[in-house]
Design a protein around this motif. Structure first.
Motif, PDB file in Angstrom:
ATOM      1  N   LEU A  30       0.842  -1.188   0.000  1.00  0.00           N
ATOM      2  CA  LEU A  30       0.000   0.000   0.000  1.00  0.00           C
ATOM      3  C   LEU A  30       0.878   1.239   0.000  1.00  0.00           C
ATOM      4  O   LEU A  30       1.810   1.349   0.798  1.00  0.00           O
ATOM      5  N   SER A  31       0.608   2.157  -0.924  1.00  0.00           N
ATOM      6  CA  SER A  31       1.344   3.421  -0.989  1.00  0.00           C
ATOM      7  C   SER A  31       0.349   4.567  -0.950  1.00  0.00           C
ATOM      8  O   SER A  31      -0.534   4.662  -1.815  1.00  0.00           O
ATOM      9  N   LEU A  32       0.470   5.427   0.045  1.00  0.00           N
ATOM     10  CA  LEU A  32      -0.430   6.564   0.211  1.00  0.00           C
ATOM     11  C   LEU A  32       0.373   7.854   0.125  1.00  0.00           C
ATOM     12  O   LEU A  32       1.396   7.997   0.797  1.00  0.00           O
ATOM     13  N   ASN A  33      -0.094   8.784  -0.681  1.00  0.00           N
ATOM     14  CA  ASN A  33       0.499  10.116  -0.760  1.00  0.00           C
ATOM     15  C   ASN A  33      -0.507  11.104  -0.195  1.00  0.00           C
ATOM     16  O   ASN A  33      -1.661  11.160  -0.653  1.00  0.00           O
ATOM     17  N   PHE A  34      -0.076  11.899   0.785  1.00  0.00           N
ATOM     18  CA  PHE A  34      -0.990  12.759   1.517  1.00  0.00           C
ATOM     19  C   PHE A  34      -0.845  14.224   1.106  1.00  0.00           C
ATOM     20  O   PHE A  34       0.163  14.630   0.546  1.00  0.00           O
ATOM     21  N   ARG A  35      -1.853  14.994   1.439  1.00  0.00           N
ATOM     22  CA  ARG A  35      -1.792  16.436   1.228  1.00  0.00           C
ATOM     23  C   ARG A  35      -2.168  17.152   2.517  1.00  0.00           C
ATOM     24  O   ARG A  35      -2.573  16.520   3.496  1.00  0.00           O
ATOM     25  N   ALA A  36      -2.013  18.455   2.525  1.00  0.00           N
ATOM     26  CA  ALA A  36      -2.311  19.238   3.721  1.00  0.00           C
ATOM     27  C   ALA A  36      -3.807  19.312   3.936  1.00  0.00           C
ATOM     28  O   ALA A  36      -4.612  18.889   3.094  1.00  0.00           O
ATOM     29  N   GLY A  37      -4.202  19.873   5.077  1.00  0.00           N
ATOM     30  CA  GLY A  37      -5.605  20.011   5.375  1.00  0.00           C
ATOM     31  C   GLY A  37      -6.134  18.833   6.172  1.00  0.00           C
ATOM     32  O   GLY A  37      -5.383  18.008   6.676  1.00  0.00           O
ATOM     33  N   LEU A  38      -7.447  18.749   6.272  1.00  0.00           N
ATOM     34  CA  LEU A  38      -8.092  17.692   7.038  1.00  0.00           C
ATOM     35  C   LEU A  38      -8.323  16.475   6.161  1.00  0.00           C
ATOM     36  O   LEU A  38      -9.032  16.540   5.158  1.00  0.00           O
ATOM     37  N   CYS A  39      -7.713  15.370   6.566  1.00  0.00           N
ATOM     38  CA  CYS A  39      -7.883  14.097   5.859  1.00  0.00           C
ATOM     39  C   CYS A  39      -8.594  13.136   6.801  1.00  0.00           C
ATOM     40  O   CYS A  39      -8.100  12.842   7.888  1.00  0.00           O
ATOM     41  N   VAL A  40      -9.766  12.656   6.399  1.00  0.00           N
ATOM     42  CA  VAL A  40     -10.534  11.752   7.252  1.00  0.00           C
ATOM     43  C   VAL A  40     -10.357  10.319   6.757  1.00  0.00           C
ATOM     44  O   VAL A  40     -10.317  10.060   5.551  1.00  0.00           O
ATOM     45  N   LEU A  41     -10.238   9.394   7.698  1.00  0.00           N
ATOM     46  CA  LEU A  41     -10.138   7.974   7.389  1.00  0.00           C
ATOM     47  C   LEU A  41     -11.326   7.272   8.029  1.00  0.00           C
ATOM     48  O   LEU A  41     -11.520   7.350   9.246  1.00  0.00           O
ATOM     49  N   ASP A 473      -7.030   9.885  16.643  1.00  0.00           N
ATOM     50  CA  ASP A 473      -7.561   8.535  16.511  1.00  0.00           C
ATOM     51  C   ASP A 473      -8.872   8.419  17.288  1.00  0.00           C
ATOM     52  O   ASP A 473      -8.888   8.253  18.504  1.00  0.00           O
ATOM     53  N   GLU A 474      -9.986   8.568  16.550  1.00  0.00           N
ATOM     54  CA  GLU A 474     -11.326   8.400  17.109  1.00  0.00           C
ATOM     55  C   GLU A 474     -11.552   9.299  18.322  1.00  0.00           C
ATOM     56  O   GLU A 474     -12.119   8.876  19.337  1.00  0.00           O
ATOM     57  N   VAL A 475     -11.126  10.574  18.226  1.00  0.00           N
ATOM     58  CA  VAL A 475     -11.357  11.499  19.333  1.00  0.00           C
ATOM     59  C   VAL A 475     -12.819  11.918  19.418  1.00  0.00           C
ATOM     60  O   VAL A 475     -13.217  12.571  20.374  1.00  0.00           O
ATOM     61  N   ASP A 476     -13.612  11.550  18.416  1.00  0.00           N
ATOM     62  CA  ASP A 476     -15.036  11.873  18.445  1.00  0.00           C
ATOM     63  C   ASP A 476     -15.857  10.746  19.052  1.00  0.00           C
ATOM     64  O   ASP A 476     -17.088  10.733  18.950  1.00  0.00           O
ATOM     65  N   THR A 477     -15.202   9.780  19.688  1.00  0.00           N
ATOM     66  CA  THR A 477     -15.926   8.679  20.309  1.00  0.00           C
ATOM     67  C   THR A 477     -16.866   9.202  21.387  1.00  0.00           C
ATOM     68  O   THR A 477     -16.496  10.030  22.219  1.00  0.00           O
ATOM     69  N   GLY A 478     -18.103   8.718  21.387  1.00  0.00           N
ATOM     70  CA  GLY A 478     -19.057   9.072  22.430  1.00  0.00           C
ATOM     71  C   GLY A 478     -19.819  10.352  22.181  1.00  0.00           C
ATOM     72  O   GLY A 478     -20.560  10.798  23.056  1.00  0.00           O
ATOM     73  N   ILE A 479     -19.662  10.977  21.019  1.00  0.00           N
ATOM     74  CA  ILE A 479     -20.414  12.195  20.718  1.00  0.00           C
ATOM     75  C   ILE A 479     -21.116  12.030  19.380  1.00  0.00           C
ATOM     76  O   ILE A 479     -20.794  11.159  18.581  1.00  0.00           O
ATOM     77  N   GLY A 497      -4.143  25.253   8.845  1.00  0.00           N
ATOM     78  CA  GLY A 497      -2.738  25.559   9.060  1.00  0.00           C
ATOM     79  C   GLY A 497      -1.853  24.341   9.220  1.00  0.00           C
ATOM     80  O   GLY A 497      -0.634  24.452   9.181  1.00  0.00           O
ATOM     81  N   LEU A 498      -2.473  23.181   9.402  1.00  0.00           N
ATOM     82  CA  LEU A 498      -1.725  21.963   9.640  1.00  0.00           C
ATOM     83  C   LEU A 498      -2.244  20.843   8.754  1.00  0.00           C
ATOM     84  O   LEU A 498      -3.322  20.937   8.165  1.00  0.00           O
ATOM     85  N   GLN A 499      -1.471  19.783   8.710  1.00  0.00           N
ATOM     86  CA  GLN A 499      -1.944  18.543   8.103  1.00  0.00           C
ATOM     87  C   GLN A 499      -2.577  17.735   9.235  1.00  0.00           C
ATOM     88  O   GLN A 499      -1.910  17.400  10.218  1.00  0.00           O
ATOM     89  N   VAL A 500      -3.865  17.436   9.104  1.00  0.00           N
ATOM     90  CA  VAL A 500      -4.599  16.752  10.160  1.00  0.00           C
ATOM     91  C   VAL A 500      -5.169  15.452   9.605  1.00  0.00           C
ATOM     92  O   VAL A 500      -5.905  15.453   8.612  1.00  0.00           O
ATOM     93  N   LEU A 501      -4.823  14.344  10.237  1.00  0.00           N
ATOM     94  CA  LEU A 501      -5.354  13.033   9.869  1.00  0.00           C
ATOM     95  C   LEU A 501      -6.274  12.575  10.988  1.00  0.00           C
ATOM     96  O   LEU A 501      -5.873  12.547  12.156  1.00  0.00           O
ATOM     97  N   VAL A 502      -7.507  12.205  10.640  1.00  0.00           N
ATOM     98  CA  VAL A 502      -8.496  11.843  11.639  1.00  0.00           C
ATOM     99  C   VAL A 502      -9.102  10.491  11.303  1.00  0.00           C
ATOM    100  O   VAL A 502      -9.650  10.308  10.204  1.00  0.00           O
ATOM    101  N   VAL A 503      -8.993   9.557  12.234  1.00  0.00           N
ATOM    102  CA  VAL A 503      -9.719   8.295  12.126  1.00  0.00           C
ATOM    103  C   VAL A 503     -11.057   8.518  12.825  1.00  0.00           C
ATOM    104  O   VAL A 503     -11.090   8.838  14.017  1.00  0.00           O
ATOM    105  N   THR A 504     -12.155   8.364  12.112  1.00  0.00           N
ATOM    106  CA  THR A 504     -13.446   8.747  12.671  1.00  0.00           C
ATOM    107  C   THR A 504     -14.553   7.765  12.303  1.00  0.00           C
ATOM    108  O   THR A 504     -14.518   7.132  11.238  1.00  0.00           O
TER     109      THR A 504
END
Length: 569
Positions: A30-41, A473-479, A497-504
């Motif tokens: 698996l090869s993933l190339n990322f970009r800036a901003g909010l990336c949701v998984l 990593d799943e910081v939205d758990t329980g809401i 302003g940042l590269q943000v990766l969110v597992v949700t």
């Protein structure tokens, strides 16, 4: 899935460019190339989202485990590439280690089936400890069960200082603290020396008097030993010297015969046409050498022909020096230096009042210098704490924490706890209900509240962080509902302003991502593998609808998904 490559160019500030995974648990290639901003998984439970984070963690120095290696493979490997700004702290770490670097940083880590691990940075072999140091500067991970970072009270003082830009003031305090401690250490050492000297004063005085009477000097033992060896063979030497003297002098001695030969040849030299001149000159030189040899014999004889009692005196001196050396456990040549050290220790007793008084004055001056610098730092921390509290308070209402309070506590430490970071303890406290006293961040807030408090802090502190990539990593758990939407909005704002990766698992959060990656499990026969798809348009709508409705996607869920996506941006 044999290989998968997703092209997502990274834009803006420093961050993760690509992640390449080979034979990690269920991931084959698996090869993933990322970009800036909010990336949701997103993806169903068990699809393998955690494998992606475990793989990234492996590249950043997490503990290697043979269990990460895909069944049947010889080794697992992960390569993470980062695009960094020229002044990024990671470059200072690489320079410190003598490693080459440019604006790209490529980290590669392998784990064999037997658990052995190897690591490289820009194709240069490194240790795992270095990966951990780099990882702390490259990626910040916050999970629902995270006990590090902002949840660790030990980090709060450093976080506040970074937020307030107090690096220079902190360095001044640290330097003044070190100077103070150096003087205090010198004072303590002097006091210990004096105490020891007092305890052994009588012994020291006796030892100095004894060594003064002996008056040893460096090199004396060797000289005495050589003279002793000569005197021990005195009779043989005298006999040999006398015999040699008899051969060289007297009526038949070489000196008299050479002189006679020179006189005889000199009388007829003028009749030999110069042929005898070299001979006469040679004989003359020989006569001179013989005279010098005889004089040397006289001198040597005088040295050896000493009073027999001299040997006894010499041996007494030599034995006295060696006995003193054994007594003090040193070499004979070190006795003079030992006497000087004993005298120095005695002088400490005599000068102790002046020395300790001077060191006490210096220590007090250094303490006051440190305290003054630390108090200035403390004042600036107090001021910064107010600004931080106000900034976090502004982030709480959008996260549906209107009634919650956040407070940065800056309180003085006992003097015994003062250190290079100053005289303050800093702690982040929260109160979730009106009227309730504030408490520790990781003690008071519930899981959902904690996630939102952390997010508010992250948004405020992002501008001071050198870390370019944040992972949630799943910081939205329980809401859910409006609260989840508010969390998504703050994550999206953080992504500006940042590269943000969110597992949700939250559709409200997923709908606000600039990039949407779906982690999915594929079964082919008895082979199970994990892959990732980039979702756009209808595919993304279907995934958000699935997150809204569950296994059966309804038209109503699709309309709701479209509504959520319409609010993006």
């Amino acid at each position: 899935m044999d290989q998968q490559s997703l092209e997502l160019r990274v834009l803006g500030r420093s961050g993760l460019v690509s992640l390449t995974i080979r034979d990690v648990v269920l991931i084959e290639r698996l090869s993933l190339n990322f970009r800036a901003g909010l990336c949701v998984l997103t993806g169903e439970t068990g699809a393998g989202k955690s494998i992606l984070l475990d793989s990234l963690g492996l590249a950043l120095g997490a503990r290697a485990d043979s269990g990460l290696v895909r069944h049947g493979a010889e080794q697992a490997s992960v390569t993470a590439e980062f695009d960094l700004s020229g002044d990024h702290p990671a470059f200072a770490i690489l320079k410190e280690q003598g490693l080459d670097a440019d604006d790209r940083l490529v980290i590669r880590r392998t784990v064999s089936a037997d658990g052995r691990s190897r690591a490289w940075v820009n194709d240069q072999a490194v240790g795992v400890a270095l990966l951990r140091r780099l990882g702390e500067e490259l990626v910040e991970v916050h999970g629902q069960f995270d006990t590090h970072g902002l949840l660790n009270p030990q980090t709060h003082r450093g976080v506040l200082d970074a937020y307030a830009g107090l690096a220079a003031r902190h360095a001044q305090v640290a330097a003044s603290y070190r100077a103070w401690r150096q003087v205090e250490d010198a004072r303590a050492n002097a006091a210990a020396d004096i105490a020891r000297a007092r305890a052994e004063e009588e012994y020291l005085r006796h030892a100095v008097a004894e060594l003064d009477a002996l008056a040893p000097r460096a090199g004396e033992e060797e000289e005495l030993a050589e003279t002793r060896a000569v005197l021990m063979h005195r009779e043989k030497l005298v006999d040999a010297l006398n015999a040699a003297f008899a051969d060289l002098s007297g009526d038949r001695g070489v000196e008299r015969q050479l002189s006679s030969a020179i006189r005889t040849l000199s009388r007829i030299a003028d009749k030999a046409g110069g042929r005898l001149d070299p001979v006469i000159a040679s004989l003359d030189r020989a006569a001179n050498e013989a005279a010098e040899a005889i004089a040397g014999l006289h001198a040597a004889s005088a040295d050896v022909d000493m009073d027999p009692a001299a040997l006894e005196k010499l041996e007494e001196r030599l034995f006295a020096l060696r006995a003193a050396a054994r007594k003090h456990g040193v070499e004979v040549d070190s006795l003079a230096a030992l006497r000087d050290d004993f005298a120095r220790r005695l002088s400490l007793i005599e000068d102790q009042g002046d020395l300790l008084a001077r060191l006490a004055r210096e220590a007090e001056t250094a303490r006051e210098t440190y305290r003054a610098a630390a108090e200035k730092l403390s004042q600036e921390r107090q001021s910064a704490a107010g600004r931080l509290d106000a900034a976090v308070a502004g982030e709480l209402p959008p996260l549906k924490l209107d009634k919650a309070r956040f407070r940065t506590l800056v309180e003085p430490l006992d003097e015994g706890d003062w250190g290079p970071s100053g005289i303050d303890r800093v702690a982040f406290l929260v109160a979730t209900n009106p009227g309730s006293p504030p408490g520790a961040l990781n003690k008071i807030a519930s899981g959902g509240e904690l996630a939102r408090f952390m997010l508010a802090l992250k948004v405020v502190l992002a501008q001071t962080s050198t870390v370019g990539t944040m992972v949630f990593d799943e910081v939205d758990t329980g809401i859910g509902g409006a609260v989840a939407a508010a969390v998504g909005e703050r994550l999206a704002a953080l992504g500006h302003g940042l590269q943000v990766l969110v597992v949700t698992h939250s559709p409200q959060v997923a709908a606000l991502g600039a990039t949407h990656l779906k982690v999915q499990k594929t079964v082919k026969g008895e082979r199970v593998s994990t892959g990732v798809a980039v979702l756009e348009g209808d595919e993304r709508r279907e995934e958000i609808a699935r997150m809204l409705s569950g296994a059966t996607v309804t038209d109503e869920a699709r309309r709701a998904a479209e509504s959520l996506m319409a609010g993006r941006g």
